[in-house]
Design an enzyme around this catalytic site. Sequence first.
Site, PDB file in Angstrom:
ATOM      1  N   ASP A 168     -79.974  71.978  71.103  1.00  0.00           N
ATOM      2  CA  ASP A 168     -79.258  70.704  71.304  1.00  0.00           C
ATOM      3  C   ASP A 168     -78.300  70.794  72.490  1.00  0.00           C
ATOM      4  O   ASP A 168     -77.118  70.477  72.373  1.00  0.00           O
ATOM      5  CB  ASP A 168     -78.505  70.335  70.021  1.00  0.00           C
ATOM      6  CG  ASP A 168     -79.444  70.184  68.834  1.00  0.00           C
ATOM      7  OD1 ASP A 168     -79.649  69.058  68.377  1.00  0.00           O
ATOM      8  OD2 ASP A 168     -79.987  71.208  68.356  1.00  0.00           O
ATOM      9  N   ASP A 195     -84.258  69.455  71.304  1.00  0.00           N
ATOM     10  CA  ASP A 195     -83.265  68.533  71.859  1.00  0.00           C
ATOM     11  C   ASP A 195     -82.737  69.076  73.173  1.00  0.00           C
ATOM     12  O   ASP A 195     -81.690  69.734  73.231  1.00  0.00           O
ATOM     13  CB  ASP A 195     -82.136  68.246  70.867  1.00  0.00           C
ATOM     14  CG  ASP A 195     -82.562  67.270  69.778  1.00  0.00           C
ATOM     15  OD1 ASP A 195     -83.731  66.854  69.765  1.00  0.00           O
ATOM     16  OD2 ASP A 195     -81.719  66.931  68.926  1.00  0.00           O
ATOM     17  N   TYR A 198     -81.392  65.119  76.218  1.00  0.00           N
ATOM     18  CA  TYR A 198     -80.794  63.897  75.671  1.00  0.00           C
ATOM     19  C   TYR A 198     -80.951  62.716  76.625  1.00  0.00           C
ATOM     20  O   TYR A 198     -80.160  61.775  76.625  1.00  0.00           O
ATOM     21  CB  TYR A 198     -79.325  64.111  75.298  1.00  0.00           C
ATOM     22  CG  TYR A 198     -79.181  64.902  74.025  1.00  0.00           C
ATOM     23  CD1 TYR A 198     -78.916  64.286  72.807  1.00  0.00           C
ATOM     24  CD2 TYR A 198     -79.356  66.283  74.012  1.00  0.00           C
ATOM     25  CE1 TYR A 198     -78.824  65.013  71.628  1.00  0.00           C
ATOM     26  CE2 TYR A 198     -79.260  67.017  72.843  1.00  0.00           C
ATOM     27  CZ  TYR A 198     -78.996  66.375  71.662  1.00  0.00           C
ATOM     28  OH  TYR A 198     -78.911  67.092  70.499  1.00  0.00           O
ATOM     29  N   ASN A 233     -86.096  65.826  67.950  1.00  0.00           N
ATOM     30  CA  ASN A 233     -86.246  64.375  67.847  1.00  0.00           C
ATOM     31  C   ASN A 233     -85.939  63.665  69.160  1.00  0.00           C
ATOM     32  O   ASN A 233     -86.502  62.598  69.448  1.00  0.00           O
ATOM     33  CB  ASN A 233     -85.357  63.821  66.728  1.00  0.00           C
ATOM     34  CG  ASN A 233     -83.906  64.225  66.869  1.00  0.00           C
ATOM     35  OD1 ASN A 233     -83.580  65.411  66.812  1.00  0.00           O
ATOM     36  ND2 ASN A 233     -83.009  63.255  67.045  1.00  0.00           N
ATOM     37  N   HIS A 318     -86.867  72.697  64.631  1.00  0.00           N
ATOM     38  CA  HIS A 318     -85.708  71.899  65.024  1.00  0.00           C
ATOM     39  C   HIS A 318     -84.828  71.535  63.832  1.00  0.00           C
ATOM     40  O   HIS A 318     -83.600  71.676  63.878  1.00  0.00           O
ATOM     41  CB  HIS A 318     -86.129  70.633  65.756  1.00  0.00           C
ATOM     42  CG  HIS A 318     -84.972  69.834  66.261  1.00  0.00           C
ATOM     43  ND1 HIS A 318     -84.063  70.352  67.178  1.00  0.00           N
ATOM     44  CD2 HIS A 318     -84.520  68.583  65.959  1.00  0.00           C
ATOM     45  CE1 HIS A 318     -83.133  69.448  67.430  1.00  0.00           C
ATOM     46  NE2 HIS A 318     -83.378  68.367  66.693  1.00  0.00           N
ATOM     47  N   HIS A 328     -77.547  64.995  58.848  1.00  0.00           N
ATOM     48  CA  HIS A 328     -78.980  65.293  58.687  1.00  0.00           C
ATOM     49  C   HIS A 328     -79.273  66.065  57.401  1.00  0.00           C
ATOM     50  O   HIS A 328     -80.235  66.844  57.343  1.00  0.00           O
ATOM     51  CB  HIS A 328     -79.495  66.082  59.898  1.00  0.00           C
ATOM     52  CG  HIS A 328     -79.239  65.425  61.210  1.00  0.00           C
ATOM     53  ND1 HIS A 328     -79.740  64.179  61.527  1.00  0.00           N
ATOM     54  CD2 HIS A 328     -78.521  65.829  62.299  1.00  0.00           C
ATOM     55  CE1 HIS A 328     -79.354  63.840  62.750  1.00  0.00           C
ATOM     56  NE2 HIS A 328     -78.610  64.812  63.235  1.00  0.00           N
ATOM     57  N   HIS A 355     -80.592  70.742  65.580  1.00  0.00           N
ATOM     58  CA  HIS A 355     -80.470  69.406  65.003  1.00  0.00           C
ATOM     59  C   HIS A 355     -79.064  69.092  64.499  1.00  0.00           C
ATOM     60  O   HIS A 355     -78.478  68.077  64.880  1.00  0.00           O
ATOM     61  CB  HIS A 355     -81.491  69.245  63.871  1.00  0.00           C
ATOM     62  CG  HIS A 355     -81.778  67.820  63.509  1.00  0.00           C
ATOM     63  ND1 HIS A 355     -81.890  66.808  64.442  1.00  0.00           N
ATOM     64  CD2 HIS A 355     -81.992  67.224  62.290  1.00  0.00           C
ATOM     65  CE1 HIS A 355     -82.168  65.667  63.829  1.00  0.00           C
ATOM     66  NE2 HIS A 355     -82.229  65.885  62.529  1.00  0.00           N
ATOM     67  N   VAL A 356     -78.506  69.927  63.636  1.00  0.00           N
ATOM     68  CA  VAL A 356     -77.136  69.745  63.156  1.00  0.00           C
ATOM     69  C   VAL A 356     -76.204  70.365  64.185  1.00  0.00           C
ATOM     70  O   VAL A 356     -76.332  71.554  64.504  1.00  0.00           O
ATOM     71  CB  VAL A 356     -76.939  70.404  61.778  1.00  0.00           C
ATOM     72  CG1 VAL A 356     -75.482  70.293  61.343  1.00  0.00           C
ATOM     73  CG2 VAL A 356     -77.863  69.762  60.755  1.00  0.00           C
ATOM     74  N   HIS A 357     -75.248  69.606  64.674  1.00  0.00           N
ATOM     75  CA  HIS A 357     -74.417  70.050  65.796  1.00  0.00           C
ATOM     76  C   HIS A 357     -73.257  70.916  65.311  1.00  0.00           C
ATOM     77  O   HIS A 357     -72.074  70.564  65.395  1.00  0.00           O
ATOM     78  CB  HIS A 357     -73.920  68.845  66.593  1.00  0.00           C
ATOM     79  CG  HIS A 357     -75.034  68.029  67.162  1.00  0.00           C
ATOM     80  ND1 HIS A 357     -74.853  66.761  67.663  1.00  0.00           N
ATOM     81  CD2 HIS A 357     -76.362  68.314  67.315  1.00  0.00           C
ATOM     82  CE1 HIS A 357     -76.011  66.285  68.093  1.00  0.00           C
ATOM     83  NE2 HIS A 357     -76.936  67.214  67.889  1.00  0.00           N
TER      84      HIS A 357
END
Length: 479
Positions: A168, A195, A198, A233, A318, A328, A355-357
Amino acid sequence: MAPGVQLTLFELLFKLFLIVAVVKKGSAGTTSTFTRSQWQSFDIPLDHKVFAIPKGYNAPQQVHITQGDYDGKAVIISWVTADEPGPSKVQYGSSEKKYDLSADGIVTNYTFYNYKSGYIHHCLLDNLEYETKYYYKIGAGDSSREFWFQTPPKIDADSPFTFGIIGDLGQTYNSLSTLEHYMQSGGQTVLFLGDLSYADRYHYNDVGIRWDSWGRFIERSAAYQPWIWSAGNHEIEYMPEVVEVLPFKAYLHRFNTPYLASKSNNPLWYAIRRASAHVIVLSSYSPHVKYTPQWRWLRDELKKVDRKKTPWLIILMHVPMYSSNQAHFMEGESMRAVFERWFVRYRVDFIFAGHVHAYERSYRISNIRYNVSSGDRYPVPDKSAPVYVTVGDGGNQEGLAGSFWDPQPEYSAFREASYGHSTLEIKNRTHAFLHWHRNDDGQKVPADSVMFLNRHWASNLRRRRLKKNSFSFRRETSL
């Protein structure tokens, strides 16, 4: 005793303490109390030097490499030319400025709304020697550019190697901090958890423009060492409002993967072997239920894992299968329900997700005893299970996921919402060190560090020692 030896012994004892304190089962772990101050979370302006376009007509830009085969003796070099296709050729050799080998690649491009990409080149260099530094040159005339890369050690159980783990990332000032700190870490290959740019947060032609800026942004690392790609995503880019409905369009044009080498039929899932690790990349946003192509391929790939050659089994995806963050939450449940039994059966060492920041590391746990009508409803300690690590904190403009469920679940060992990156330092067939480095507002700060024993080789070693000690005891008592 020499001071250096004392330091080494101290470090070893300290990390052994961490193993006892953090890895063994029994209680919930740590929720970090670190509070980070504000740092720019918006994208860096396009006129910033980190996005500078190389000088010269049609100069190659957005250069990046990835592994090009199953065993690390090939690379795929990719780049973009803006004005015309130009030569899709790579000149290379093992001596600087002496390019006695060459390979021809392919060129492609795509459109997205009214944006038309540059000319995207992919070139395979194969039959390389292990542990060799290669220099390569792309482009023509005065606009040509030169880079280098180092091939990995041969496939062997005791080949040491250091992977970087980034997810991410985006293209903010936090992203830049993460990338610069990773480049100081000693990492040899990036495992990227999806990711990327962006760019999908932009509209119309700006989507493509932000893919170009991200390609130039990562070049400082990705042109010199392989980045192993997985899709998230933000790579889907399904935008029917501008009649763009082909998922992963930009991603699949820009980023090549060696999927055919592992007999995959789709570039979104594949496997490589590198040094002493077997790395499997899965696609969270492709069908994965029973009998689908990804399911069939993974079933076959897991059977190929040879712990005598690659004792460390790593899986990239991801969406996390286990996360105690409210962001999420449980989005990875469909993949967990299908694949977790396999991951336990084959004793996967690590599963890395983004995915999870935030950052989070689990204990070894599983939830394979539960079904909709009976069985344990909660994850339980399981020595055969993987360690689940979320590294979705690269620095993107969406910000951090700071809301964790309280109380902290017993399966969660350490969690913190800060930007950063991880490294997995494989020492040999028995030992590896996982580190997570918090950016800490511009400073690389180690916040989580754990040593892991390889369960295949460490258990075999213990059995051999027990046999030897038992044999010695019998000899002594019979005399």
